[in-house]
Enzyme design. Structure first.
Site, PDB file in Angstrom:
ATOM      1  N   ASN A 134       7.807  45.162  52.350  1.00 36.72           N
ATOM      2  CA  ASN A 134       6.824  44.137  52.741  1.00 36.72           C
ATOM      3  C   ASN A 134       7.495  42.792  53.032  1.00 36.72           C
ATOM      4  O   ASN A 134       6.819  41.825  53.386  1.00 36.72           O
ATOM      5  CB  ASN A 134       5.702  43.996  51.709  1.00 36.72           C
ATOM      6  CG  ASN A 134       6.204  43.482  50.370  1.00 36.72           C
ATOM      7  OD1 ASN A 134       7.367  43.081  50.244  1.00 36.72           O
ATOM      8  ND2 ASN A 134       5.334  43.485  49.381  1.00 36.72           N
ATOM      9  N   LEU A 135       8.793  42.720  52.849  1.00 39.32           N
ATOM     10  CA  LEU A 135       9.601  41.535  53.163  1.00 39.32           C
ATOM     11  C   LEU A 135       9.196  40.295  52.360  1.00 39.32           C
ATOM     12  O   LEU A 135       9.507  39.171  52.773  1.00 39.32           O
ATOM     13  CB  LEU A 135       9.592  41.231  54.677  1.00 39.32           C
ATOM     14  CG  LEU A 135      10.179  42.340  55.566  1.00 39.32           C
ATOM     15  CD1 LEU A 135      10.066  41.960  57.053  1.00 39.32           C
ATOM     16  CD2 LEU A 135      11.648  42.619  55.231  1.00 39.32           C
ATOM     17  N   ASP A 177       2.963  47.450  52.823  1.00 34.80           N
ATOM     18  CA  ASP A 177       2.827  47.059  51.431  1.00 34.80           C
ATOM     19  C   ASP A 177       2.355  48.245  50.586  1.00 34.80           C
ATOM     20  O   ASP A 177       1.361  48.887  50.940  1.00 34.80           O
ATOM     21  CB  ASP A 177       1.803  45.910  51.351  1.00 34.80           C
ATOM     22  CG  ASP A 177       1.918  45.174  50.046  1.00 34.80           C
ATOM     23  OD1 ASP A 177       2.183  45.825  49.010  1.00 34.80           O
ATOM     24  OD2 ASP A 177       1.756  43.943  50.059  1.00 34.80           O
ATOM     25  N   ALA A 203      10.139  46.866  44.014  1.00 33.77           N
ATOM     26  CA  ALA A 203       9.574  46.547  42.696  1.00 33.77           C
ATOM     27  C   ALA A 203       9.889  45.101  42.371  1.00 33.77           C
ATOM     28  O   ALA A 203      10.742  44.483  43.006  1.00 33.77           O
ATOM     29  CB  ALA A 203      10.194  47.445  41.625  1.00 33.77           C
ATOM     30  N   TYR A 223       8.277  44.010  32.221  1.00 35.92           N
ATOM     31  CA  TYR A 223       9.096  44.664  33.257  1.00 35.92           C
ATOM     32  C   TYR A 223       9.527  46.044  32.780  1.00 35.92           C
ATOM     33  O   TYR A 223       9.281  47.064  33.452  1.00 35.92           O
ATOM     34  CB  TYR A 223      10.305  43.773  33.586  1.00 35.92           C
ATOM     35  CG  TYR A 223      11.369  44.493  34.373  1.00 35.92           C
ATOM     36  CD1 TYR A 223      11.065  45.142  35.561  1.00 35.92           C
ATOM     37  CD2 TYR A 223      12.691  44.523  33.914  1.00 35.92           C
ATOM     38  CE1 TYR A 223      12.051  45.815  36.284  1.00 35.92           C
ATOM     39  CE2 TYR A 223      13.678  45.182  34.629  1.00 35.92           C
ATOM     40  CZ  TYR A 223      13.346  45.834  35.805  1.00 35.92           C
ATOM     41  OH  TYR A 223      14.317  46.507  36.507  1.00 35.92           O
ATOM     42  N   PHE A 282      21.835  49.677  34.635  1.00 36.21           N
ATOM     43  CA  PHE A 282      22.173  48.545  33.787  1.00 36.21           C
ATOM     44  C   PHE A 282      22.303  47.347  34.760  1.00 36.21           C
ATOM     45  O   PHE A 282      21.443  47.210  35.612  1.00 36.21           O
ATOM     46  CB  PHE A 282      23.368  48.888  32.896  1.00 36.21           C
ATOM     47  CG  PHE A 282      22.896  49.778  31.729  1.00 36.21           C
ATOM     48  CD1 PHE A 282      22.338  51.027  31.967  1.00 36.21           C
ATOM     49  CD2 PHE A 282      22.944  49.320  30.430  1.00 36.21           C
ATOM     50  CE1 PHE A 282      21.830  51.810  30.927  1.00 36.21           C
ATOM     51  CE2 PHE A 282      22.445  50.097  29.376  1.00 36.21           C
ATOM     52  CZ  PHE A 282      21.892  51.342  29.635  1.00 36.21           C
ATOM     53  N   ILE A 305      23.740  28.747  30.006  1.00 36.96           N
ATOM     54  CA  ILE A 305      23.898  29.965  29.190  1.00 36.96           C
ATOM     55  C   ILE A 305      22.661  30.055  28.300  1.00 36.96           C
ATOM     56  O   ILE A 305      22.380  29.135  27.520  1.00 36.96           O
ATOM     57  CB  ILE A 305      25.166  29.913  28.309  1.00 36.96           C
ATOM     58  CG1 ILE A 305      26.418  29.827  29.181  1.00 36.96           C
ATOM     59  CG2 ILE A 305      25.222  31.139  27.401  1.00 36.96           C
ATOM     60  CD1 ILE A 305      27.727  29.925  28.404  1.00 36.96           C
ATOM     61  N   ARG A 349      16.644  33.127  26.284  1.00 34.30           N
ATOM     62  CA  ARG A 349      15.580  33.429  27.238  1.00 34.30           C
ATOM     63  C   ARG A 349      14.704  34.516  26.622  1.00 34.30           C
ATOM     64  O   ARG A 349      15.230  35.545  26.187  1.00 34.30           O
ATOM     65  CB  ARG A 349      16.232  33.909  28.539  1.00 34.30           C
ATOM     66  CG  ARG A 349      15.299  34.182  29.671  1.00 34.30           C
ATOM     67  CD  ARG A 349      16.044  34.445  30.975  1.00 34.30           C
ATOM     68  NE  ARG A 349      16.716  35.747  30.975  1.00 34.30           N
ATOM     69  CZ  ARG A 349      17.358  36.261  32.029  1.00 34.30           C
ATOM     70  NH1 ARG A 349      17.423  35.568  33.153  1.00 34.30           N
ATOM     71  NH2 ARG A 349      17.937  37.429  31.974  1.00 34.30           N
ATOM     72  N   ASP A 377      15.263  38.890  26.161  1.00 39.89           N
ATOM     73  CA  ASP A 377      16.649  39.341  26.352  1.00 39.89           C
ATOM     74  C   ASP A 377      17.218  40.005  25.096  1.00 39.89           C
ATOM     75  O   ASP A 377      17.417  39.342  24.084  1.00 39.89           O
ATOM     76  CB  ASP A 377      17.560  38.136  26.674  1.00 39.89           C
ATOM     77  CG  ASP A 377      17.635  37.802  28.136  1.00 39.89           C
ATOM     78  OD1 ASP A 377      17.238  38.651  28.962  1.00 39.89           O
ATOM     79  OD2 ASP A 377      18.096  36.700  28.455  1.00 39.89           O
TER      80      ASP A 377
END
Ligand code: UDP
Length: 323
Positions: free
Chosen positions: A32-33, A51, A75, A141, A169, A205, A276, A279
């Site tokens: 779908n760009l 789409d 995705a 996710y 990974f 970081i 974050r 993570d």
């Protein structure tokens, strides 16, 4: 083979398309760009703009092109964004994927290669992460990709749709023509290289208090060409299965930054920030299964040549695809 590739204008998809074409396959890109780039689509491939949220878009594309296999890269794949907007992840990664599978069943295409992720595991009880570990994602996710893995199991059983799910990974690196250009860049290596290019003042970081030797997160970086190779091998198998895909080596955030300094010859300014959300501290692949069952073996194991290939691409394309 004739292969339809969803997300073939994105980072990983575009390079797999290039490698498929180099191996004389016929490729149709469906994208779908929104995240992908027209210029990232190899000119030897046909591009259909559509789409996955619209079942008719993908059903028309499959009806018209009649591929023998589908590779599904399209995705959303950002942990941080998924923690803020889970709906986007479940809609695009689960509902969009279901539209694709149903269109495949309706048009008689029964071979599928799926981009899954190590984020389906969450923080592991032991390392390396092989296929026997329990999957307990800690972000939407990873959850969305795990939900789709479960869907695949049932479509295999009920509709004889044979699949290979590759749990990536950390994909990194570039080929001569195609590389990593996200409109909003969140990934470590391209962000560090932007500092080296003078496009960013510093890299942040995210967390220096993890239980790792230098306090920063450890990831298993796999070169995009090794990842593409796994997709080729997946096309050649008739059995369905889930495979973890990484080199088995672990590199910390600080080690990645040091490798970028060596490769680019430039010093990288760093600012240490808080962790974050979402993570895990360490993610390292156990890839014995894909090595023994599909005959995969990585050509790149050290971080420097991976970074080097990315750096060469960014130097040649400082504005990425320029759109
Ligand atoms: N990271 C970082 N600074 C950045 C981007 C990422 O410290 O600007 C860290 C991130 O917290 C993770 C690792 O680098 O531990 C790899 O992150 P990336 O977003 O590249 O991939 P992910 O592991 O999320 O798929």
């Amino acid at each position: 083979m004739k292969i339809l590739v969803t997300g073939g204008a994105g980072y990983i998809g575009s390079i797999c398309v290039e490698q498929l074409l180099n191996a004389d396959h016929e490729v149709i890109v469906f994208d779908n760009l929104t995240e992908g780039h027209r210029k990232a689509v190899d000119p030897r491939a046909e591009l259909i703009t559509g789409d996955l949220q619209q079942r008719c878009d993908i059903e028309d594309a499959l009806e018209k092109t009649r591929p023998e296999a589908v590779m599904h890269f399209a995705a959303n794949a950002l942990v941080g964004e998924s923690m803020e907007n889970p709906s986007k992840y479940f809609r695009n990664n689960v509902y969009g994927g279901l539209n694709l599978l149903d269109a495949m069943v309706a048009t008689g295409c029964r071979k599928f290669v799926f981009s899954s992720t190590c984020a389906t595991f969450g923080p592991p009880d032991r390392l390396p992460i092989d296929e026997t570990l329990p999957q307990r994602p800690i972000n939407p996710y990873g959850e969305s990709k795990l939900m789709f893995e479960r869907v695949l199991r049932w479509y295999d059983e009920i509709h004889s749709l044979r699949f290979v799910a590759l749990r990536y990974f950390n994909a990194a690196g570039a080929t001569e023509r195609f590389g990593e250009d996200h409109r909003i860049e969140t990934h470590l290596i391209p962000n560090v290289l932007k500092v080296a290019l003078g496009q960013k003042d510093h890299v942040e970081i995210y967390g220096t208090d993890y239980e790792t030797p230098d306090g920063t997160c450890i990831r298993d970086y796999i070169h995009i060409l090794d990842l593409a190779q796994a997709h080729m091998l997946a096309l050649g198998t008739t059995e369905s299965g889930f495979f973890n895909l990484g080199t088995g080596g672990g590199t910390s955030v600080r080690e990645v930054i040091a490798a970028c300094e060596r490769v680019t010859g430039r010093s990288i300014k760093v600012i240490e920030k808080a962790r974050r959300p979402g993570d895990p501290a360490r993610l390292i692949a156990g890839s014995a299964k894909i090595k023994s069952e599909l005959g995969w073996s990585p050509r790149f194991e050290a971080i420097e040549p991976i970074v080097e290939s990315a750096w060469q691409w960014h130097v040649r394309n400082p504005l990425g695809y320029g759109d």
